[in-house]
Design an enzyme around this catalytic site. Structure first.
Site, PDB file in Angstrom:
ATOM      1  N   LEU A  18       0.817  -1.216   0.000  1.00  0.00           N
ATOM      2  CA  LEU A  18       0.000   0.000   0.000  1.00  0.00           C
ATOM      3  C   LEU A  18       0.851   1.267   0.000  1.00  0.00           C
ATOM      4  CD1 LEU A  18      -2.906  -1.120   2.344  1.00  0.00           C
ATOM      5  CD2 LEU A  18      -2.974  -0.760  -0.132  1.00  0.00           C
ATOM      6  N   ALA A  19       1.825   1.328  -0.917  1.00  0.00           N
ATOM      7  CA  ALA A  19       2.515   2.604  -1.133  1.00  0.00           C
ATOM      8  C   ALA A  19       1.716   3.358  -2.207  1.00  0.00           C
ATOM      9  CB  ALA A  19       3.964   2.361  -1.523  1.00  0.00           C
ATOM     10  N   VAL A  20       2.350   4.277  -2.900  1.00  0.00           N
ATOM     11  CA  VAL A  20       1.636   5.131  -3.862  1.00  0.00           C
ATOM     12  C   VAL A  20       0.826   4.318  -4.871  1.00  0.00           C
ATOM     13  CG1 VAL A  20       1.988   6.859  -5.676  1.00  0.00           C
ATOM     14  CG2 VAL A  20       3.473   6.845  -3.697  1.00  0.00           C
ATOM     15  N   ALA A  90      10.450  -3.538  -6.502  1.00  0.00           N
ATOM     16  CA  ALA A  90      10.898  -4.642  -7.369  1.00  0.00           C
ATOM     17  C   ALA A  90      12.159  -5.281  -6.787  1.00  0.00           C
ATOM     18  CB  ALA A  90      11.167  -4.095  -8.766  1.00  0.00           C
ATOM     19  N   ASN A 116       7.793  -2.862 -11.217  1.00  0.00           N
ATOM     20  CA  ASN A 116       8.700  -2.735 -12.366  1.00  0.00           C
ATOM     21  C   ASN A 116       9.757  -3.836 -12.316  1.00  0.00           C
ATOM     22  OD1 ASN A 116       7.749  -0.652 -13.930  1.00  0.00           O
ATOM     23  ND2 ASN A 116       8.775   0.918 -12.706  1.00  0.00           N
ATOM     24  N   HIS A 217       9.029   0.624 -22.750  1.00  0.00           N
ATOM     25  CA  HIS A 217       8.228   1.851 -22.562  1.00  0.00           C
ATOM     26  C   HIS A 217       9.016   2.856 -21.710  1.00  0.00           C
ATOM     27  CE1 HIS A 217       5.816   4.164 -19.682  1.00  0.00           C
ATOM     28  NE2 HIS A 217       4.868   4.278 -20.598  1.00  0.00           N
ATOM     29  N   GLU A 221      10.592   6.415 -22.580  1.00  0.00           N
ATOM     30  CA  GLU A 221      10.252   7.569 -21.708  1.00  0.00           C
ATOM     31  C   GLU A 221      11.522   8.368 -21.362  1.00  0.00           C
ATOM     32  OE1 GLU A 221       7.720   6.463 -18.293  1.00  0.00           O
ATOM     33  OE2 GLU A 221       9.046   7.719 -17.079  1.00  0.00           O
ATOM     34  N   TYR A 222      12.619   7.658 -21.075  1.00  0.00           N
ATOM     35  CA  TYR A 222      13.896   8.357 -20.804  1.00  0.00           C
ATOM     36  C   TYR A 222      14.271   9.219 -22.014  1.00  0.00           C
ATOM     37  CZ  TYR A 222      15.625   5.781 -16.606  1.00  0.00           C
ATOM     38  OH  TYR A 222      15.827   5.274 -15.362  1.00  0.00           O
ATOM     39  N   LYS A 292      15.729   5.071 -11.778  1.00  0.00           N
ATOM     40  CA  LYS A 292      15.481   3.844 -11.022  1.00  0.00           C
ATOM     41  C   LYS A 292      15.932   2.606 -11.782  1.00  0.00           C
ATOM     42  CE  LYS A 292      12.077   5.247  -7.685  1.00  0.00           C
ATOM     43  NZ  LYS A 292      10.697   5.143  -7.208  1.00  0.00           N
ATOM     44  N   HIS A 482      40.702 -11.507 -38.355  1.00  0.00           N
ATOM     45  CA  HIS A 482      39.283 -11.755 -38.070  1.00  0.00           C
ATOM     46  C   HIS A 482      38.467 -12.025 -39.333  1.00  0.00           C
ATOM     47  CE1 HIS A 482      39.669 -11.111 -33.826  1.00  0.00           C
ATOM     48  NE2 HIS A 482      40.213  -9.909 -34.000  1.00  0.00           N
TER      49      HIS A 482
HETATM   50  P1  NBP Z   1       7.677   1.332  -3.557  1.00  0.00           P
HETATM   51  O1  NBP Z   1       8.398   0.836  -4.751  1.00  0.00           O
HETATM   52  O2  NBP Z   1       8.202   2.521  -2.851  1.00  0.00           O
HETATM   53  O3  NBP Z   1       7.518   0.127  -2.515  1.00  0.00           O
HETATM   54  C1  NBP Z   1       6.919   0.327  -1.268  1.00  0.00           C
HETATM   55  C2  NBP Z   1       6.054  -0.848  -0.902  1.00  0.00           C
HETATM   56  O4  NBP Z   1       6.849  -2.044  -0.855  1.00  0.00           O
HETATM   57  C3  NBP Z   1       5.452  -0.667   0.480  1.00  0.00           C
HETATM   58  O5  NBP Z   1       4.141  -1.154   0.463  1.00  0.00           O
HETATM   59  C4  NBP Z   1       6.363  -1.511   1.357  1.00  0.00           C
HETATM   60  O6  NBP Z   1       5.762  -1.974   2.535  1.00  0.00           O
HETATM   61  C5  NBP Z   1       6.625  -2.667   0.419  1.00  0.00           C
HETATM   62  N1  NBP Z   1       7.755  -3.518   0.814  1.00  0.00           N
HETATM   63  C6  NBP Z   1       9.074  -3.261   0.844  1.00  0.00           C
HETATM   64 BR1  NBP Z   1       9.832  -1.658   0.458  1.00  0.00          BR
HETATM   65  N2  NBP Z   1       9.788  -4.292   1.250  1.00  0.00           N
HETATM   66  C7  NBP Z   1       8.897  -5.263   1.500  1.00  0.00           C
HETATM   67  C8  NBP Z   1       9.038  -6.589   1.931  1.00  0.00           C
HETATM   68  N3  NBP Z   1      10.226  -7.140   2.145  1.00  0.00           N
HETATM   69  N4  NBP Z   1       7.902  -7.305   2.129  1.00  0.00           N
HETATM   70  C9  NBP Z   1       6.695  -6.768   1.880  1.00  0.00           C
HETATM   71  N5  NBP Z   1       6.496  -5.511   1.431  1.00  0.00           N
HETATM   72  C10 NBP Z   1       7.600  -4.768   1.236  1.00  0.00           C
HETATM   73  O7  NBP Z   1       6.123   1.612  -3.920  1.00  0.00           O
HETATM   74  P2  NBP Z   1       5.461   2.284  -5.208  1.00  0.00           P
HETATM   75  O8  NBP Z   1       6.141   3.543  -5.613  1.00  0.00           O
HETATM   76  O9  NBP Z   1       4.008   2.300  -4.922  1.00  0.00           O
HETATM   77  O10 NBP Z   1       5.746   1.221  -6.364  1.00  0.00           O
HETATM   78  C11 NBP Z   1       5.291  -0.111  -6.300  1.00  0.00           C
HETATM   79  C12 NBP Z   1       5.798  -0.859  -7.509  1.00  0.00           C
HETATM   80  O11 NBP Z   1       5.242  -0.247  -8.683  1.00  0.00           O
HETATM   81  C13 NBP Z   1       7.303  -0.810  -7.665  1.00  0.00           C
HETATM   82  O12 NBP Z   1       7.773  -2.014  -8.204  1.00  0.00           O
HETATM   83  C14 NBP Z   1       7.513   0.301  -8.655  1.00  0.00           C
HETATM   84  O13 NBP Z   1       8.707   0.162  -9.383  1.00  0.00           O
HETATM   85  C15 NBP Z   1       6.300   0.132  -9.548  1.00  0.00           C
HETATM   86  N6  NBP Z   1       5.871   1.345 -10.252  1.00  0.00           N
HETATM   87  C16 NBP Z   1       5.903   2.548  -9.620  1.00  0.00           C
HETATM   88  C17 NBP Z   1       5.463   3.683 -10.304  1.00  0.00           C
HETATM   89  C18 NBP Z   1       5.450   5.026  -9.619  1.00  0.00           C
HETATM   90  O14 NBP Z   1       5.140   6.025 -10.308  1.00  0.00           O
HETATM   91  N7  NBP Z   1       5.728   5.108  -8.310  1.00  0.00           N
HETATM   92  C19 NBP Z   1       4.980   3.570 -11.606  1.00  0.00           C
HETATM   93  C20 NBP Z   1       4.924   2.320 -12.191  1.00  0.00           C
HETATM   94  C21 NBP Z   1       5.371   1.211 -11.506  1.00  0.00           C
HETATM   95  P3  NBP Z   1       5.925  -1.136   3.930  1.00  0.00           P
HETATM   96  O15 NBP Z   1       4.916  -0.051   3.895  1.00  0.00           O
HETATM   97  O16 NBP Z   1       5.633  -2.153   4.984  1.00  0.00           O
HETATM   98  O17 NBP Z   1       7.326  -0.639   3.967  1.00  0.00           O
END
Ligand code: NBP
Length: 509
Positions: A18-20, A90, A116, A217, A221-222, A292, A482
């Site tokens: 439940l991050a962003v 990831a 990702n 993609h 984007e880069y 990243k 070669h």
């Molecule tokens: P983050 O990539 O910042 O990850 C945070 C989440 O991972 C939190 O819910 C955290 O839980 C959990 N987590 C971690 Br860190 N270690 C863990 C573990 N060992 N066990 C269980 N949970 C764990 O979050 P995000 O920015 O929402 O991105 C999520 C995914 O989506 C990533 O792979 C990212 O690359 C991809 N993505 C992001 C975007 C973007 O714009 N942000 C766009 C497209 C794709 P906690 O709260 O308990 O620490």
């Protein structure tokens, strides 16, 4: 807010992380009438998320959120076959979540990794989970926070039976575009389902195909952001426009062929004023770009597959160079400014626009060639027209011109390079002179434009029947035996010259 035990098998789908991204995707699924079970490693985050989004938020949609503090209760709350989306960091964290989840799942359940992930990790994870009777989808999710909330572009890869389980939800929550024009469609208000339209998701292919396409993609984007940044620099350093005027130029460009999310937000960012100093916001931002890693992955894959993708790689290298801020500042004092050029090449705002558009086409040409090579290598059947269409809505590189790519692949599904499509060939022919003028002016005035110039060299190299690689082959044969092919012999037949021995030791040294 303490979490209660959710009812067994009541949720349509589960979501971990439940991050962003996770929070917004969960709300998007609930908006579309799905009961979403959510779980986060840190329970306090889950508690706050539920408190911030009480049932009233979803009104009469039929959707909503349930949550558990324990992973086993979370799993038990999901209807079978279970669909569980993971949105965590990831790499290691994704493996840790999968390892914790797997013993609690039953045959036929599907795990969906929306992070990702590196596509080779996805291939490895799918194989391991399939061996345990579980299904796995590696799905690219693009669009950042806003996309996840109101309609992302989704790129799923895995077994067709895994996709069949995920498809209804993915099609509900994806961005939608008009079937004929490809224009993104909006609901009456944010979060309200869009009536009709084509969802920006389609089955990409087996195992790592979805994450591969998401990776490319991001590589595109880069490049897209680099060519925009170079256009901004030329407007400033060659045409001496103020930041506010640059913002107006980008806003104007956004009404034509360059119409895209990135050009639109460039106008916004350039137009933003820092409240603390009253200066244009970009002038208080340090010029050291972060990353990243997905652009690097794309470039590494291009090197591995032998696909020339210089503009994408230049975008990555330029971020590395930007990050060496202190070294650049020191060098600027030691080396100083470029000498005044012997002559000037006139540049107009329209010429900069043309350089930007042509360089962008070159970057996309590279990205699509790369996907074609990876498809061959990994036995994926990629539909490039459909891929361009799902990029039309929801994702960061969404742009009007992607419709032209869809149309190009409709004309020729086996198109070798976008440069060969009549629309793109004509567009570049009309803009080529301006593109060259901008690159020449940058070279003469000492303004770095690595993406503009590498894209132009890529174009010139691609359209050249002869390249100086004949000399490279001669040199390789001289110092290393070669061998080489002859222009007057069939391909695949190799020759060697007995070069004079006297000089060879010196060259080897
Ligand atoms: P983050 O990539 O910042 O990850 C945070 C989440 O991972 C939190 O819910 C955290 O839980 C959990 N987590 C971690 Br860190 N270690 C863990 C573990 N060992 N066990 C269980 N949970 C764990 O979050 P995000 O920015 O929402 O991105 C999520 C995914 O989506 C990533 O792979 C990212 O690359 C991809 N993505 C992001 C975007 C973007 O714009 N942000 C766009 C497209 C794709 P906690 O709260 O308990 O620490």
């Amino acid at each position: 807010m303490a979490l209660t035990h959710p009812a067994a098998a009541s949720a349509d789908v589960g979501l971990i992380g439940l991050a962003v991204m996770g929070q917004n995707l969960a709300l998007n699924m609930a908006d579309h009438g799905h009961q979403v079970a959510v779980y986060n490693c840190t329970t306090a985050v889950t508690e706050k998320f539920l408190a911030d989004n009480p049932p009233a938020v979803f009104g009469t949609t039929g959707g909503g959120l349930v949550a558990a503090a324990e992973l086993k209760d979370f799993v038990a709350s999901i209807k079978r076959p279970r669909r569980i989306v993971i949105l965590v960091k990831a790499g290691g964290p994704t493996d840790a979540v999968i390892d914790g989840l797997t013993p609690l799942l039953e045959k036929g359940d599907v795990i969906v990794d929306g992070g990702n992930a590196l596509f080779t990790d996805t291939i490895r994870r799918e194989k391991a989970l399939n061996e345990r009777g579980l299904l796995f989808v590696g799905s690219g999710v693009s669009g950042g926070e806003e996309g996840a909330r109101f309609g992302p572009s989704l790129m799923p890869g895995g077994k067709p039976e895994a996709w069949a389980l995920l498809e209804p939800i993915w099609k509900d929550i994806a961005a939608k575009v008009d079937a004929t024009t490809g224009k993104p469609l909006m609901g009456a208000r944010p979060g309200q389902p869009v009536k009709g339209g084509v969802p920006c998701t389609t089955y990409i292919g087996t195992d790592g195909a979805g994450h591969y396409v998401k990776m490319v993609h991001n590589g595109i984007e880069y490049a897209d952001m680099e060519v925009i940044a170079e256009a901004y620099q030329v407007l400033q350093s060659v045409l001496h426009l103020s930041t506010a005027d640059c913002a107006k130029v980008f806003a104007e460009w956004n009404t034509g062929d360059l119409d895209s999310f990135l050009i639109e937000i460039t106008a916004d960012v350039l137009g933003h004023v820092d409240p603390a100093t009253g200066k244009p916001f970009v002038e208080i931002v340090l010029d050291a770009a972060g990353q990243k890693g997905t652009g690097k992955w794309t470039s590494t894959s291009a090197l591995d597959l032998g696909v020339p993708s210089p503009t994408i790689a230049e975008a990555v290298f330029q971020r590395y160079l930007s990050a060496k801020k202190e070294e650049r500042v020191a060098a600027s004092k030691l080396i100083g400014q470029p000498r005044a050029p012997a002559f000037k090449v006139p540049v107009t705002v329209t010429a900069v626009r043309d350089a930007l558009y042509c360089s962008k086409i070159a970057a996309y040409a590279q990205g699509f060639q790369l996907m074609a090579a990876a498809a061959k290598e990994n036995h994926w059947k990629l539909d490039f027209g459909a891929i361009a269409q799902i990029f039309r809505g929801g994702c960061i590189i969404r742009a009007r011109f992607l419709q032209k790519i869809t149309e190009a692949y409709a004309r020729d599904p086996n198109l070798a390079n976008l440069f060969l499509d009549p629309y793109f060939a004509k567009t570049i022919e009309a803009a080529e002179g301006n593109w060259r003028s901008v690159v020449a002016a940058c070279a003469l005035e000492g303004v770095p434009a690595p993406a503009f110039s590498s894209a132009l060299s890529y174009y010139d190299g691609y359209r050249s029947a002869t390249l100086p690689a004949n000399l490279i082959q001669g040199l390789r044969d001289y110092f290393g035996a070669h061998t080489f092919e002859r222009v007057d012999a069939p391909r695949g037949k190799f020759f060697h010259v007995d070069w004079p021995d006297a000089k060879r030791p010196q060259l080897d040294a």
